[in-house]
Design a protein around this motif. Structure first.
Motif, short mmCIF file in Angstrom:
data_model
loop_
_atom_site.label_atom_id
_atom_site.label_comp_id
_atom_site.label_asym_id
_atom_site.label_seq_id
_atom_site.Cartn_x
_atom_site.Cartn_y
_atom_site.Cartn_z
N VAL A 1 31.14 42.26 42.98
CA VAL A 1 30.45 41.38 42.03
C VAL A 1 31.34 40.21 41.65
N TYR A 2 32.63 40.47 41.42
CA TYR A 2 33.54 39.41 40.97
C TYR A 2 33.63 38.30 42.00
N ASP A 3 33.65 38.64 43.28
CA ASP A 3 33.74 37.63 44.32
C ASP A 3 32.48 36.76 44.37
N THR A 4 31.34 37.36 44.11
CA THR A 4 30.09 36.59 44.06
C THR A 4 30.12 35.60 42.90
N ILE A 5 30.58 36.06 41.76
CA ILE A 5 30.71 35.16 40.60
C ILE A 5 31.71 34.06 40.90
N ALA A 6 32.84 34.42 41.51
CA ALA A 6 33.88 33.44 41.83
C ALA A 6 33.38 32.41 42.84
N GLN A 7 32.56 32.84 43.77
CA GLN A 7 32.00 31.92 44.76
C GLN A 7 31.15 30.86 44.08
N TRP A 8 30.40 31.25 43.08
CA TRP A 8 29.53 30.32 42.37
C TRP A 8 30.32 29.46 41.38
N ALA A 9 31.22 30.08 40.64
CA ALA A 9 31.90 29.39 39.53
C ALA A 9 33.18 28.70 39.92
N GLY A 10 33.78 29.08 41.03
CA GLY A 10 35.02 28.44 41.44
C GLY A 10 36.17 28.75 40.50
N ALA A 11 36.82 27.71 40.00
CA ALA A 11 38.01 27.86 39.17
C ALA A 11 37.75 28.54 37.84
N GLY A 12 36.51 28.67 37.43
CA GLY A 12 36.20 29.31 36.15
C GLY A 12 36.58 30.77 36.11
N THR A 13 36.66 31.41 37.26
CA THR A 13 37.04 32.82 37.28
C THR A 13 38.54 33.01 37.39
N ALA A 14 39.27 31.93 37.41
CA ALA A 14 40.73 32.02 37.51
C ALA A 14 41.38 32.14 36.14
N VAL A 15 40.61 32.58 35.15
CA VAL A 15 41.20 32.87 33.85
C VAL A 15 42.34 33.84 34.12
N PRO A 16 43.53 33.56 33.61
CA PRO A 16 44.72 34.27 34.10
C PRO A 16 44.61 35.77 34.26
N ILE A 17 44.18 36.49 33.27
CA ILE A 17 44.28 37.95 33.37
C ILE A 17 43.24 38.52 34.34
N THR A 18 42.02 38.01 34.31
CA THR A 18 40.99 38.54 35.21
C THR A 18 41.18 38.02 36.63
N GLY A 19 41.58 36.78 36.78
CA GLY A 19 41.83 36.24 38.11
C GLY A 19 42.98 36.92 38.80
N PHE A 20 44.04 37.21 38.05
CA PHE A 20 45.19 37.90 38.61
C PHE A 20 44.82 39.32 39.02
N ALA A 21 44.07 40.01 38.17
CA ALA A 21 43.63 41.37 38.51
C ALA A 21 42.74 41.36 39.75
N ASN A 22 41.86 40.37 39.85
CA ASN A 22 40.99 40.24 41.01
C ASN A 22 41.81 40.00 42.27
N THR A 23 42.82 39.14 42.19
CA THR A 23 43.65 38.83 43.35
C THR A 23 44.39 40.06 43.85
N ILE A 24 44.98 40.79 42.94
CA ILE A 24 45.74 41.98 43.33
C ILE A 24 44.82 43.07 43.89
N SER A 25 43.71 43.31 43.22
CA SER A 25 42.81 44.37 43.70
C SER A 25 42.14 43.98 45.01
N SER A 26 41.85 42.69 45.21
CA SER A 26 41.29 42.26 46.50
C SER A 26 42.25 42.52 47.64
N ALA A 27 43.54 42.20 47.41
CA ALA A 27 44.55 42.46 48.44
C ALA A 27 44.67 43.96 48.72
#
Length: 157
Positions: free
Chosen positions: A83-109
């Motif tokens: 779900v987070y990737d779908t939201i990020a695809q639509w919103a772009g940089a808006g999902t890069a809020v530090p704590i959630t964006g960082f958690a998304n990056t680590i969990s995606s990897a």
């Protein structure tokens, strides 16, 4: 990058051709989407913080830790569900809020490399992303602490 002066006539024609067909980026629309989504994530975090303050007896000063942990857990769960990737695809940089964006990056990897094993796949690739952030964050905190200590030592603030 090639300078315009050094281009021959054929290269200049191609450059003009490519520029005419380059898709126009909706910068204002992208900024509005990023603002709405990033603001919504932050407002949701504020609601979580009020929840902890009102229901568990936290103060404004110490409610930040469980709020951050909750946002991280929600971000990782939404990443795992796709779900987070779908939201990020639509919103772009808006999902890069530090704590959630960082958690998304680590969990995606971690999700992407899980087939390589837990240690070398998940752990190794997860910290390729997190490592520089942790190192520079730690160094920045150290530098700020040294500067503050020097200012205090010299009779400042």
């Amino acid at each position: 990058m090639i300078k315009s002066k050094s281009l021959n006539l054929e290269q200049q024609k191609y450059k003009n051709f490519a520029q005419q067909r380059e898709p126009k980026r909706p910068v204002v629309t992208n900024c509005i989407k990023a603002f709405i989504v990033g603001g919504s994530i932050c407002a949701f975090g504020q609601l979580i913080q009020y929840f902890y303050i009102n229901n568990f007896g936290y103060t404004e000063k110490n409610a930040g830790d469980p709020t951050a942990a909750t946002l991280i857990i929600i971000s990782v769960l939404l990443t795992g569900l796709g779900v987070y990737d779908t939201i990020a695809q639509w919103a772009g940089a808006g999902t890069a809020v530090p704590i959630t964006g960082f958690a998304n990056t680590i969990s995606s990897a971690a999700i992407e490399h899980r087939s390589e094993g837990y240690v070398l796949g998940v752990g190794g690739n997860m910290f390729k992303v997190a490592g520089p952030v942790i190192v520079f964050g730690t160094f920045s905190a150290f530098a700020v602490a040294v500067i503050k200590m020097l200012i205090n030592y010299l009779g400042g603030m």
